[in-house]
Motif scaffolding. Structure first.
Motif, PDB file in Angstrom:
ATOM      1  N   ASN A 222      -7.630  87.257  23.783  1.00  0.00           N
ATOM      2  CA  ASN A 222      -6.411  86.511  23.462  1.00  0.00           C
ATOM      3  C   ASN A 222      -5.263  87.418  23.032  1.00  0.00           C
ATOM      4  O   ASN A 222      -4.185  86.922  22.686  1.00  0.00           O
ATOM      5  CB  ASN A 222      -6.708  85.485  22.366  1.00  0.00           C
ATOM      6  CG  ASN A 222      -7.711  84.432  22.812  1.00  0.00           C
ATOM      7  OD1 ASN A 222      -7.435  83.652  23.716  1.00  0.00           O
ATOM      8  ND2 ASN A 222      -8.889  84.426  22.188  1.00  0.00           N
ATOM      9  N   ASP A 223      -5.503  88.740  23.030  1.00  0.00           N
ATOM     10  CA  ASP A 223      -4.489  89.727  22.653  1.00  0.00           C
ATOM     11  C   ASP A 223      -3.900  89.413  21.277  1.00  0.00           C
ATOM     12  O   ASP A 223      -2.683  89.422  21.076  1.00  0.00           O
ATOM     13  CB  ASP A 223      -3.383  89.789  23.701  1.00  0.00           C
ATOM     14  CG  ASP A 223      -2.627  91.126  23.687  1.00  0.00           C
ATOM     15  OD1 ASP A 223      -3.222  92.121  23.213  1.00  0.00           O
ATOM     16  OD2 ASP A 223      -1.474  91.162  24.145  1.00  0.00           O
TER      17      ASP A 223
ATOM     18  N   SER B 149      -3.347  97.701  22.045  1.00  0.00           N
ATOM     19  CA  SER B 149      -2.465  96.913  22.912  1.00  0.00           C
ATOM     20  C   SER B 149      -1.039  96.858  22.347  1.00  0.00           C
ATOM     21  O   SER B 149      -0.828  96.487  21.188  1.00  0.00           O
ATOM     22  CB  SER B 149      -3.005  95.489  23.055  1.00  0.00           C
ATOM     23  OG  SER B 149      -2.066  94.636  23.671  1.00  0.00           O
ATOM     24  N   GLY B 150      -0.089  97.201  23.188  1.00  0.00           N
ATOM     25  CA  GLY B 150       1.308  97.147  22.764  1.00  0.00           C
ATOM     26  C   GLY B 150       1.885  95.753  22.773  1.00  0.00           C
ATOM     27  O   GLY B 150       3.001  95.535  22.282  1.00  0.00           O
TER      28      GLY B 150
ATOM     29  N   ASP C  46       1.708  98.683  11.730  1.00  0.00           N
ATOM     30  CA  ASP C  46       1.984  97.987  12.988  1.00  0.00           C
ATOM     31  C   ASP C  46       1.101  98.638  14.048  1.00  0.00           C
ATOM     32  O   ASP C  46       1.496  99.642  14.673  1.00  0.00           O
ATOM     33  CB  ASP C  46       3.460  98.109  13.373  1.00  0.00           C
ATOM     34  CG  ASP C  46       3.761  97.397  14.697  1.00  0.00           C
ATOM     35  OD1 ASP C  46       2.824  96.837  15.306  1.00  0.00           O
ATOM     36  OD2 ASP C  46       4.931  97.426  15.125  1.00  0.00           O
ATOM     37  N   PRO C  47      -0.098  98.110  14.279  1.00  0.00           N
ATOM     38  CA  PRO C  47      -1.027  98.758  15.214  1.00  0.00           C
ATOM     39  C   PRO C  47      -0.455  98.889  16.625  1.00  0.00           C
ATOM     40  O   PRO C  47      -0.782  99.840  17.339  1.00  0.00           O
ATOM     41  CB  PRO C  47      -2.253  97.838  15.196  1.00  0.00           C
ATOM     42  CG  PRO C  47      -2.154  97.088  13.912  1.00  0.00           C
ATOM     43  CD  PRO C  47      -0.696  96.916  13.667  1.00  0.00           C
ATOM     44  N   THR C  48       0.401  97.947  17.033  1.00  0.00           N
ATOM     45  CA  THR C  48       0.934  97.983  18.391  1.00  0.00           C
ATOM     46  C   THR C  48       1.815  99.201  18.631  1.00  0.00           C
ATOM     47  O   THR C  48       1.993  99.635  19.773  1.00  0.00           O
ATOM     48  CB  THR C  48       1.745  96.708  18.693  1.00  0.00           C
ATOM     49  OG1 THR C  48       2.900  96.668  17.848  1.00  0.00           O
ATOM     50  CG2 THR C  48       0.907  95.456  18.463  1.00  0.00           C
ATOM     51  N   ALA C  49       2.341  99.761  17.558  1.00  0.00           N
ATOM     52  CA  ALA C  49       3.253 100.895  17.689  1.00  0.00           C
ATOM     53  C   ALA C  49       2.642 102.214  17.239  1.00  0.00           C
ATOM     54  O   ALA C  49       3.071 103.281  17.707  1.00  0.00           O
ATOM     55  CB  ALA C  49       4.535 100.633  16.884  1.00  0.00           C
TER      56      ALA C  49
END
Length: 402
Positions: A124-125, A148-149, A139-142
């Motif tokens: 489900n991202d 996952s971005g 901020d894990p996306t960055a």
């Protein structure tokens, strides 16, 4: 409301620093090491949830564990991941719906000074995260390499507060928004109880456990005759026991502890603690008497895992204090109402306890009671049992009534 994935998966407990002022040996190898740290999830929903593929992430390490295919967490079940089981250790055991995993690391992962714990759902991202010891929210996306971005955080991120060495930060109760940091870690759940038919010493002679009622007096080692405050029975059918052998009992054969004790074969749950009083125990722990789980004493001749041949009813006996009772005349603990045991007791039973103890119930949720004796476990305790057998010394060689 706790941040959750998949409609009910919550970060429930974090053991940050197992070895410090207080030690907690998660894998039971005799040493509280850095890799005894763990993360525990809980299913707070009313239905089973497939957690296959859920990932644990750390900023410095990246994706450090992924739940394997076919992993289903039942309602109320816990899924614990230890950083690394070391030589001589093993995964903890718990209830039939609790799952335990070894990340296989040889070095620590969780930053003692402060860190983020991130659980990512690639299907489900989405992800949830928790911080502790004042760490800023990442901020894990960055900032997490390989993460996952496009992922979306569920909720706002949760602050678990500050840890105390050797104690975990845990929700109390499971899944709630209340955190405690001064309780013994509770990886999964355990049964701590006696089986049906066990005879207990009372002021008027032995009585079977199923005949006892709250208010009845039992003989204790330290405080004479004391009343039972609460009794709780839990039945496990044969099919459940065969599917979950960890629920089966340990048999302590007649006379296996020495001094002719127990008087008859004694059956207890694996985590139920028995009193040891010997020179070996004193040399190894510096205490004349210790309480050890039955499952760690199977090296002693006459103590072994009982075959599962039928259903079992376990009985818990709660006294005003943690006491040493006499089961088949052998010294064994009453129910120790610490945080770990509170996780085991079903909501209906906890509601009954609130009625029994009234306003005093709150103390059990915040402050574990003083144990009747030093509580020992793990590889060191198994080594102690082996020394008793090797040297042909009884576990109760120095036992006397006080």
């Amino acid at each position: 409301m706790a941040d959750q994935l998949l409609g009910g998966i919550v970060i429930n407990e974090i053991l940050v620093d197992p070895n410090g002022a207080n030690n907690f040996d998660t894998d039971g190898n005799g040493t509280a090491s850095a890799t005894d740290e763990y993360i525990e999830l809980v299913n707070t929903s009313n239905a089973a949830i497939d957690i296959s593929g859920l990932q644990l992430w750390d900023q410095g390490v990246g994706n450090w564990f992924t739940f394997p295919p076919g992993t289903t967490l039942q309602s109320g079940g816990h899924a614990m991941v230890i950083s690394g089981v070391q030589a001589g250790g093993s995964l903890p055991t718990g209830g039939p719906d609790d799952l335990f995993f070894d990340a296989g690391r040889g070095s620590a992962l969780i930053n003692n000074g402060g860190d983020n714990v991130v659980v990512y759902d690639p299907t489900n991202d989405e992800y949830i995260q928790a911080t502790y010891n004042g760490d800023a929210l990442d901020d894990p996306t960055a900032t997490y390499g390989g993460f996952s971005g496009t992922a979306t955080r569920v909720g706002f991120g949760e602050d678990f507060g500050s840890d105390i060495d050797g104690f975990s930060i845990q929700r109390s109760p499971d899944g709630s928004n209340t955190f405690v940091n001064n309780s013994t870690p509770t990886p999964g759940t355990t049964n701590i109880c006696f089986t049906q038919g066990t005879l207990f010493d009372t002021p008027t002679g032995p009585r079977a456990i199923e005949q006892l009622r709250p208010g009845d007096l039992l003989l204790t080692k330290d405080h004479g005759s004391q009343p039972i405050r609460w009794l709780w029975a839990r039945h496990w059918p044969l099919a459940k026991l065969r599917n979950h052998p960890v629920l089966g009992p340990i048999r302590v054969a007649k006379g296996a502890l020495g001094a002719g004790l127990p008087r008859r074969d004694l059956m207890v749950s694996r985590h139920h603690r028995l009193l040891l009083c010997s020179k070996i125990a004193s040399r190894m722990y510096g205490k004349p008497e210790v309480l050890a789980p039955a499952k760690d004493l199977t090296a002693i001749e006459g103590i072994d895992v009982a075959p599962i041949t039928g259903s079992i009813t376990y009985y818990h006996i709660l006294m005003d204090k943690h006491e040493i009772l006499f089961a088949e005349s052998a010294p064994a603990e009453s129910l120790y109402l610490g945080t770990e045991t509170l996780h085991v007791i079903e909501p209906e039973a906890r509601a009954e306890l609130r009625l029994v103890f009234g306003s005093g119930w709150d103390k059990f949720k915040s402050t574990p009671p003083a144990p009747a004796r030093m509580l020992v476990r793990g590889q060191k305790t198994r080594n102690m049992a082996g020394r008793h057998r090797k040297n042909n010394k009884p576990a109760l060689g120095e036992f006397t009534l006080q």
